[in-house]
Design a protein around this motif. Structure first.
Motif, PDB file in Angstrom:
ATOM      1  N   GLN A 113      -2.860   3.803   1.846  1.00 50.09           N
ATOM      2  CA  GLN A 113      -1.697   4.683   1.773  1.00 50.09           C
ATOM      3  C   GLN A 113      -0.588   4.130   2.662  1.00 50.09           C
ATOM      4  OE1 GLN A 113       0.486   6.520   0.709  1.00 50.09           O
ATOM      5  NE2 GLN A 113      -0.067   8.666   1.003  1.00 50.09           N
TER       6      GLN A 113
ATOM      7  N   ASN B 289       2.322   5.861   3.298  1.00 51.43           N
ATOM      8  CA  ASN B 289       3.038   6.948   3.966  1.00 51.43           C
ATOM      9  C   ASN B 289       2.098   7.610   4.970  1.00 51.43           C
ATOM     10  OD1 ASN B 289       4.612   9.048   4.805  1.00 51.43           O
ATOM     11  ND2 ASN B 289       4.859   9.989   2.779  1.00 51.43           N
TER      12      ASN B 289
ATOM     13  N   ASN C 298       2.512  10.008   6.896  1.00 46.17           N
ATOM     14  CA  ASN C 298       2.687  11.458   7.008  1.00 46.17           C
ATOM     15  C   ASN C 298       2.024  12.219   5.867  1.00 46.17           C
ATOM     16  OD1 ASN C 298       4.308  11.125   9.339  1.00 46.17           O
ATOM     17  ND2 ASN C 298       6.103  10.691   8.049  1.00 46.17           N
ATOM     18  N   ASP C 299       1.501  11.510   4.866  1.00 42.53           N
ATOM     19  CA  ASP C 299       0.862  12.157   3.718  1.00 42.53           C
ATOM     20  C   ASP C 299      -0.642  11.934   3.805  1.00 42.53           C
ATOM     21  OD1 ASP C 299       0.101  13.270   1.363  1.00 42.53           O
ATOM     22  OD2 ASP C 299       1.252  11.931   0.064  1.00 42.53           O
TER      23      ASP C 299
ATOM     24  N   SER D 117      -2.800  13.629   1.901  1.00 45.17           N
ATOM     25  CA  SER D 117      -3.430  14.165   0.693  1.00 45.17           C
ATOM     26  C   SER D 117      -4.246  13.117  -0.046  1.00 45.17           C
ATOM     27  CB  SER D 117      -2.363  14.745  -0.246  1.00 45.17           C
ATOM     28  OG  SER D 117      -1.496  13.718  -0.721  1.00 45.17           O
TER      29      SER D 117
ATOM     30  N   THR E 281       6.155  10.679  -6.013  1.00 47.72           N
ATOM     31  CA  THR E 281       7.237  11.336  -5.287  1.00 47.72           C
ATOM     32  C   THR E 281       8.497  10.480  -5.259  1.00 47.72           C
ATOM     33  OG1 THR E 281       6.341  10.420  -3.225  1.00 47.72           O
ATOM     34  CG2 THR E 281       5.627  12.634  -3.866  1.00 47.72           C
TER      35      THR E 281
ATOM     36  N   HIS F 249       5.497   5.425  -4.234  1.00 43.23           N
ATOM     37  CA  HIS F 249       4.824   6.413  -3.393  1.00 43.23           C
ATOM     38  C   HIS F 249       4.236   7.509  -4.278  1.00 43.23           C
ATOM     39  CE1 HIS F 249       6.439   4.908   0.487  1.00 43.23           C
ATOM     40  NE2 HIS F 249       7.450   4.519  -0.277  1.00 43.23           N
TER      41      HIS F 249
ATOM     42  N   SER G 150       1.444  11.082  -4.398  1.00 48.51           N
ATOM     43  CA  SER G 150       0.871  12.155  -3.595  1.00 48.51           C
ATOM     44  C   SER G 150       0.135  13.115  -4.519  1.00 48.51           C
ATOM     45  CB  SER G 150       1.972  12.895  -2.824  1.00 48.51           C
ATOM     46  OG  SER G 150       1.424  13.913  -2.010  1.00 48.51           O
TER      47      SER G 150
END
Length: 348
Positions: free
Chosen positions: A167, A169, A171-172, A174, A223, A227, A229
């Motif tokens: 991943q 990101n 901050n994600d 999920s 998103t 990226h 999610s």
């Protein structure tokens, strides 16, 4: 001329004659003993040689001193066992059991100045270029080729192959990673595209649904470019619509019009089997039917293979009215095993 001068001239002539005889009778030898008299040196095929006159008797020998990388006689040369880097290759001065010296390439030098030994490779330009160091035609060579695929983590993936990347990101939380796939649009360069989300050992394609280990449903969404999610989804979001009818996720039904058994699976209608009369056939099976035709249970649509033209078929502008054998209602199974050609293929 006086007698003394004549004797001196004769002695000099005799000495020169003896030296020439000594040179012409010189033997090649890596080993020699002292005392010896040093004579001229020269370079041939990158090996530096020297004439010496060994011992009290002045026995002539040819001694290989070392290797000359420039192939020019100078004070700079390699002794046996020493190495040098010239012209993107590493050369070594090696001595054989018979005392013969060899100056040969033992490794290639990559773009970063590091040695590459025969059989090794380097991946450059984000893995799109592969540099090989190997022996071709009896000589060590560097060969550059474009990688046939997409590169990630020291691995090249071919067209349509998938792999998992971390991943990007932080901050994600999920997802655990991104599902990637290698594409080659219009037979040009290979490109890596993000095609889905990864949770644990499960991959979910973009805009598709999945069920987590806790029983909840999620949807993978993009998103922004590159990226992905996971978004929460309800079970009603996984339903299927067909002929103005809504079917719940994992529900099954028989479609008499199409002569097929259907299932709703994560928002997609899946054809599980075909129906002719009271009999059910799995996807991929062929059976002989009336009108001298072969019926193929296709995963998307029914296929009829017939040698002869069917009189009841007409060309129409709409696919709603499919003729008298719609839903296989007018077909009968036969026991014929005769293979049919693909002269006429009708799809419904």
């Amino acid at each position: 001329m006086s007698l003394e001068k004549e004797l001196a001239a004769a002695s000099a002539t005799t000495l020169i004659f003896c030296l020439k005889l000594a040179e012409s009778g010189a033997i090649f030898d890596r080993n020699f003993t002292k005392p010896y008299v040093l004579k001229k040196t020269w370079v041939q095929n990158f090996i530096k040689f020297q004439y010496i006159f060994e011992g009290k008797q002045g026995k002539a020998k040819i001694v290989p001193l070392g290797c000359a990388p420039t192939n020019v006689d100078s004070d700079n040369f390699l002794k046996p066992g020493e190495q040098s880097v010239e012209h993107d290759f590493m050369f070594s001065c090696e001595e054989g059991e018979d005392g013969v010296l060899n100056y040969e390439a033992i490794a290639c030098i990559d773009a970063f100045g590091h040695p590459m030994y025969p059989g090794e490779t380097r991946r450059l330009s984000n893995g799109t270029v592969v540099l090989h160091c190997n022996i071709y035609g009896g000589a060590l060579k560097k060969v550059v080729e474009r990688a046939a695929g997409c590169y990630f983590n020291e691995t090249i993936y071919g067209e349509d192959e998938k792999w998992v990347e971390p991943q990007v990101n932080p901050n994600d939380s999920s997802i655990d990673g991104r599902l990637m796939q290698c594409f080659r649009p219009h037979y040009s360069y290979y490109e890596s595209h993000v095609v889905g989300c990864v949770v644990g050992r499960m991959g979910i394609l973009i805009d598709e649904f999945g069920q987590l280990s806790n029983g909840s449903y999620v949807k993978c969404v993009e998103t922004e470019l590159g990226h992905v999610s996971l978004k929460s989804a309800e079970v009603d979001d996984l339903s299927c619509k067909m002929d103005n009818t809504t079917h719940a996720h994992e529900s099954r039904w028989s479609d008499e019009k199409r002569g097929a058994n259907m299932k709703c699976n994560y928002g997609h209608i899946v054809k599980e089997s075909c129906i002719i009369g009271s009999e059910t056939f799995p996807i991929g099976q062929e059976v002989s039917v009336s009108r001298d035709c072969i019926f193929l249970c296709h995963p998307q649509t029914n296929v009829y293979i017939c040698d002869n033209r069917l009189e009841e078929f007409n060309i129409t502008d709409s696919g709603d009215n499919l003729g008298p054998i719609e839903a296989n209602s007018g077909l009968k199974l036969t026991t014929s095993t005769k293979k049919k050609s693909l002269k006429s293929v009708f799809k419904f």
